[in-house]
Design a protein around this motif. Sequence first.
Motif, short mmCIF file in Angstrom:
data_model
loop_
_atom_site.label_atom_id
_atom_site.label_comp_id
_atom_site.label_asym_id
_atom_site.label_seq_id
_atom_site.Cartn_x
_atom_site.Cartn_y
_atom_site.Cartn_z
N TRP A 1 -18.52 21.29 44.54
CA TRP A 1 -19.50 20.38 45.14
C TRP A 1 -19.70 20.69 46.62
O TRP A 1 -20.85 20.65 47.11
N GLU A 2 -18.65 20.98 47.32
CA GLU A 2 -18.79 21.34 48.73
C GLU A 2 -19.58 22.64 48.89
O GLU A 2 -20.38 22.76 49.83
N TYR A 3 -19.37 23.56 47.97
CA TYR A 3 -20.13 24.81 48.04
C TYR A 3 -21.61 24.56 47.72
O TYR A 3 -22.51 25.13 48.36
N ASN A 4 -21.89 23.71 46.73
CA ASN A 4 -23.27 23.46 46.31
C ASN A 4 -24.06 22.64 47.33
O ASN A 4 -25.30 22.64 47.28
N ASN A 5 -23.38 21.95 48.20
CA ASN A 5 -24.05 21.05 49.13
C ASN A 5 -25.05 21.81 50.01
O ASN A 5 -24.69 22.71 50.77
N GLY A 6 -26.33 21.44 49.88
CA GLY A 6 -27.39 22.05 50.68
C GLY A 6 -27.89 23.38 50.15
O GLY A 6 -28.73 24.01 50.82
N ARG A 7 -27.44 23.83 49.01
CA ARG A 7 -27.87 25.12 48.45
C ARG A 7 -28.87 24.89 47.32
O ARG A 7 -28.72 23.96 46.52
N GLU A 8 -29.85 25.77 47.25
CA GLU A 8 -30.81 25.70 46.15
C GLU A 8 -30.22 26.29 44.88
O GLU A 8 -30.44 25.76 43.79
N ARG B 1 -27.38 26.43 42.76
CA ARG B 1 -26.14 25.70 42.56
C ARG B 1 -25.30 26.34 41.45
O ARG B 1 -25.82 26.96 40.53
N ARG C 1 -26.53 10.48 39.52
CA ARG C 1 -26.17 11.72 38.86
C ARG C 1 -25.44 11.42 37.55
O ARG C 1 -24.46 10.68 37.52
N ARG D 1 -14.36 19.44 43.30
CA ARG D 1 -14.79 19.07 44.65
C ARG D 1 -15.08 20.31 45.48
O ARG D 1 -16.01 20.29 46.31
N SER D 2 -14.33 21.38 45.27
CA SER D 2 -14.61 22.63 45.98
C SER D 2 -15.99 23.16 45.61
O SER D 2 -16.73 23.67 46.47
#
Length: 417
Positions: free
Chosen positions: A160-167, A169, A228, A157-158
């Motif tokens: 996923w929170e980091y990847n959110n909105g990033r190109e 990943r 997904r 989950r950490s």
Amino acid sequence: MCAACALSLGKPVLCVGSLSIDLLQFCRQVPQPNATEHCKKARWQRGGHAANVCRVLHLLGVQTELLAMLSRSSALQSMLRELHRSNIETSHCPRTELEPAYKTVSIGPRAGQRSVVECDRNFPYVQAEHFQQLDLSQYGWVHFEARSLRETLKMMRSIWEYNNGREERIRISLRVAADFAEHKDLFSMCDYVIVSHEMGVAQGWHSLDHACQELRRTIALPYSLHVRRPCFIISWGAVGAGCIDRAGNYALLPAERVNFVVDSYGVGHCFTAALIYAKYMRQMELKSALEFAIRIGAAKLMAIGYKHLAKLYTYPPDPRSDADTELIEPSDEEDAELRICSAIFNRPIDYTRHDRKSRPMANIAGATGEKRFSRTVEIFSRQVRSIIKSYREKSRQLSTKFIAVVDLAAHANKKRT
């Protein structure tokens, strides 16, 4: 080979899992209950899936970091020093005073014939709070063992929170070797799920094709819905391996033929590391990456340990500049070797051609099948050695001639005076 050619060009791979001590005993036959057997030889080695995947990735030329609970016991210090010499980062690993986990493996003369006795004494597993202290921007891929469901879920989950909105990943992979049903909830959070042969047999899957069909049903939603899904990869021992892409299409690939098996312990670690290398560093398609992983697994069978994998020369092509990387300027003596290595090692691998005049190494390069290596490992390494040898020989000849000219000039000058 010069050190500069072995540098990984991408972000490091983080392996989250365990580090243990393995005692390997090579026996004439697997010990039976109430029987005394004498082993032919025995050795200690570093154990733990995450630790060994780090080791193999490093040998393939990838920067790696291990996140595992480490014991301060003196029995583990030699292995930690080996990790340090291999430039495998362990600075973020938590420590404990408890004795490390042990595993005793009795290996028989035939491939796959072994018995394993584990003694972990409830050794603590790395916690999510340790993972959350990391700077995730430093990593491009995170690989997990399927252990400690609650803590692993928090770590994912950490990410996923980091990847959110990033190109750019962080990709997630998970190795499942036990408790398949318990860890099903993690599958949808992963990019790649790797299932072991032992896990498939424990699930009652009687063949590789059956295993792929059952894995397709793991996520019950129909494939017409765009949700997904992970890519599934399952190894099936001497039969081969299979993969399922996100669209539900699966492919089955045969295993490489190996004439003589020397050491089968750790093939799964090599298979996993090679798959990560092929997808992350080589940017291969899933089927090609699986084929590459099968070949690396076959190469592992041909020698004891993992060190021989460093001779396969599979470093990434198309080097890219990195502003945060400090380049070490080579000395004059290493400059020529550096140019030779850069010219040869940075060439991409061609799977569509095969040199029939060269002596094939069917066990590694795959002498059968439509797709074959253009050059075998043996021919490739011989070419590099011959080029370097010829350059050094020419350097010695020029040096000898130069010294002779200097001596002659000095002698003539002495006569004139």
